[in-house]
Motif scaffolding. Sequence first.
Motif, mmCIF file in Angstrom:
data_model
loop_
_atom_site.group_PDB
_atom_site.id
_atom_site.type_symbol
_atom_site.label_atom_id
_atom_site.label_comp_id
_atom_site.label_asym_id
_atom_site.label_seq_id
_atom_site.Cartn_x
_atom_site.Cartn_y
_atom_site.Cartn_z
ATOM 1 N N THR A 1 -7.278 -10.230 0.977
ATOM 2 C CA THR A 1 -8.014 -10.195 -0.272
ATOM 3 C C THR A 1 -8.173 -8.746 -0.706
ATOM 4 O O THR A 1 -9.182 -8.106 -0.434
ATOM 5 N N ALA A 2 -7.161 -8.222 -1.345
ATOM 6 C CA ALA A 2 -7.182 -6.835 -1.795
ATOM 7 C C ALA A 2 -8.019 -6.704 -3.062
ATOM 8 O O ALA A 2 -7.868 -7.496 -3.991
ATOM 9 N N ARG A 3 -8.905 -5.739 -3.071
ATOM 10 C CA ARG A 3 -9.679 -5.442 -4.275
ATOM 11 C C ARG A 3 -9.088 -4.280 -5.042
ATOM 12 O O ARG A 3 -9.208 -4.216 -6.260
ATOM 13 N N SER A 4 -8.481 -3.342 -4.314
ATOM 14 C CA SER A 4 -7.950 -2.152 -4.967
ATOM 15 C C SER A 4 -6.468 -1.993 -4.665
ATOM 16 O O SER A 4 -6.027 -2.164 -3.532
ATOM 17 N N TYR A 5 -5.716 -1.660 -5.697
ATOM 18 C CA TYR A 5 -4.286 -1.394 -5.602
ATOM 19 C C TYR A 5 -4.052 0.014 -6.153
ATOM 20 O O TYR A 5 -4.579 0.363 -7.215
ATOM 21 N N LEU A 6 -3.252 0.808 -5.465
ATOM 22 C CA LEU A 6 -2.976 2.169 -5.905
ATOM 23 C C LEU A 6 -1.503 2.306 -6.266
ATOM 24 O O LEU A 6 -0.627 2.127 -5.425
ATOM 25 N N PHE A 7 -1.243 2.628 -7.539
ATOM 26 C CA PHE A 7 0.123 2.897 -7.985
ATOM 27 C C PHE A 7 0.555 4.276 -7.496
ATOM 28 O O PHE A 7 -0.178 5.263 -7.627
ATOM 29 N N VAL A 8 1.769 4.349 -6.951
ATOM 30 C CA VAL A 8 2.345 5.617 -6.505
ATOM 31 C C VAL A 8 3.795 5.675 -6.991
ATOM 32 O O VAL A 8 4.539 4.703 -6.797
ATOM 33 N N PRO A 9 4.214 6.765 -7.607
ATOM 34 C CA PRO A 9 5.616 6.866 -8.050
ATOM 35 C C PRO A 9 6.580 6.660 -6.892
ATOM 36 O O PRO A 9 6.436 7.261 -5.823
ATOM 37 N N GLY A 10 7.558 5.807 -7.102
ATOM 38 C CA GLY A 10 8.478 5.463 -6.029
ATOM 39 C C GLY A 10 9.420 6.579 -5.618
ATOM 40 O O GLY A 10 10.042 6.492 -4.552
ATOM 41 N N ASP A 11 9.516 7.616 -6.428
ATOM 42 C CA ASP A 11 10.399 8.721 -6.088
ATOM 43 C C ASP A 11 9.654 9.895 -5.455
ATOM 44 O O ASP A 11 10.233 10.956 -5.239
ATOM 45 N N ARG A 12 8.360 9.706 -5.159
ATOM 46 C CA ARG A 12 7.552 10.778 -4.597
ATOM 47 C C ARG A 12 7.221 10.470 -3.134
ATOM 48 O O ARG A 12 6.192 9.855 -2.823
ATOM 49 N N ALA A 13 8.087 10.919 -2.245
ATOM 50 C CA ALA A 13 7.879 10.669 -0.825
ATOM 51 C C ALA A 13 6.589 11.291 -0.330
ATOM 52 O O ALA A 13 5.897 10.711 0.529
ATOM 53 N N ASP A 14 6.226 12.444 -0.864
ATOM 54 C CA ASP A 14 5.005 13.115 -0.420
ATOM 55 C C ASP A 14 3.766 12.323 -0.782
ATOM 56 O O ASP A 14 2.832 12.190 0.022
ATOM 57 N N MET A 15 3.749 11.740 -1.983
ATOM 58 C CA MET A 15 2.602 10.958 -2.422
ATOM 59 C C MET A 15 2.520 9.622 -1.682
ATOM 60 O O MET A 15 1.432 9.157 -1.334
#
Length: 320
Positions: A35-49
Motif C-alpha cells: 500500500t504505497a502512499r508516496s511515489y517519487l518520479f526519477v528521470p530514467g537517464d539519471r543513474a546518480d538520482m
Amino acid sequence: MPANNANSVQPFDPASVSPVLKRAGILYHGIPTMTARSYLFVPGDRADMLAKATGRGSHAIIADLEDAVAPVARPGARRVVASWLDGLDETGPDAWIRISSSTEEGDVGLATHAALTGLMVPKVDHPGEIHDLSSRLDRMEQDEGLPAGTVRLLPIVETARAMRRVDALAAAPRVQQLMIGELDLAADLGIDSADATVFAPLRMTVVVASAAAGIGAPLGPVSPDYRDLEGFEAGTRILARQGFGARPAIHPAQVPVINQVFAPAPGEVERARRLVALYESAIAEGRGAIKDEDGHMVDEAVVRAARRLIETADGAGETI
C-alpha cells in the motif's frame, strides 16, 4: 474481481510470487501490492538520482522513460534503468517504470525484471491498449517462467478519451490503481490547470471508477511547484478527503509531506480495530445496532471504512 480480469490473472498463485512481491499485503485483482502512499518520479537517464532515490523515504520509485527523457536518449536510459533494477533488493521501495508508450517494445521489454513491480502507462486513450499490453505481458511472463499477472499496470488518466472510458480502464487486466494526470488533462480539455475547482468532478469520476472496480484508491496529480510545500500539503489534504490514496512527487522534498498526509492519525488504526471487533461481536450475538466507544451509532458502512483503514495500514506496515 471484475469478470474481464479473470482470464488474464486467474492462474496467478500468490504463494509462488517472488520475494520482492512478498513484501505486499493487500490483493487487487488477485495481485499482491504494497500500500504505497508516496511515489517519487526519477528521470530514467539519471543513474546518480536513481541510486539516491531508495533513501528518499518514498514507498515507490518511478523510473521515468517518458517526459523526463528525450526520445533520442531512451535507449541509453533503458540501460540505466536496467542497471538500477539489478542493484535493488527486496527490502526497498516498490520499483515502477513509466514507459513512453504502451506499444514501445524497448520500454515494455524491461517489464519482467525480477525487481520491478509494474509499469505506469501514460496517455492511455482506450482500455484496449491495456488489454493488448496485458496480452504481451502474458507471453513475456510465460517465456520467463513467471506467474501470470506478476507485472502490474498503473494507467494515467490524462486525456479526454481516457476520462470517458475510465470505468473500463479501472476494470482492465492487471490494473492496480489509476492516476489522474491533471496537467495533460487540462491541456486536452482547454481548462485552467491553476484552478483546482475545475478538477473536482473529474477527480471524483476516477475515484468512483476505482472503487467500483475494486482496485486501490487512485494516485493524485503531480505538483510542479516543489518549493511551495505549504500549498502542496494543502492540496494533498484535499486529495485525501476526495478519496485518493496516494500521490506522486517530482522532488524528494514533497515525499515526507505525502507520507504524513496519507498516514493514519496516531491511534486511528487501533480505534478502527476495536470498532470492528465490537461490531463482529455484536453480530455474533444477534445484535444489529450498536454504539461505538463515543456513543455514536455504528452500521455496516462505518465498519467498511474501518476495515479499509486497517487493510491500508497493514499493507503499509503501520504499527500505530
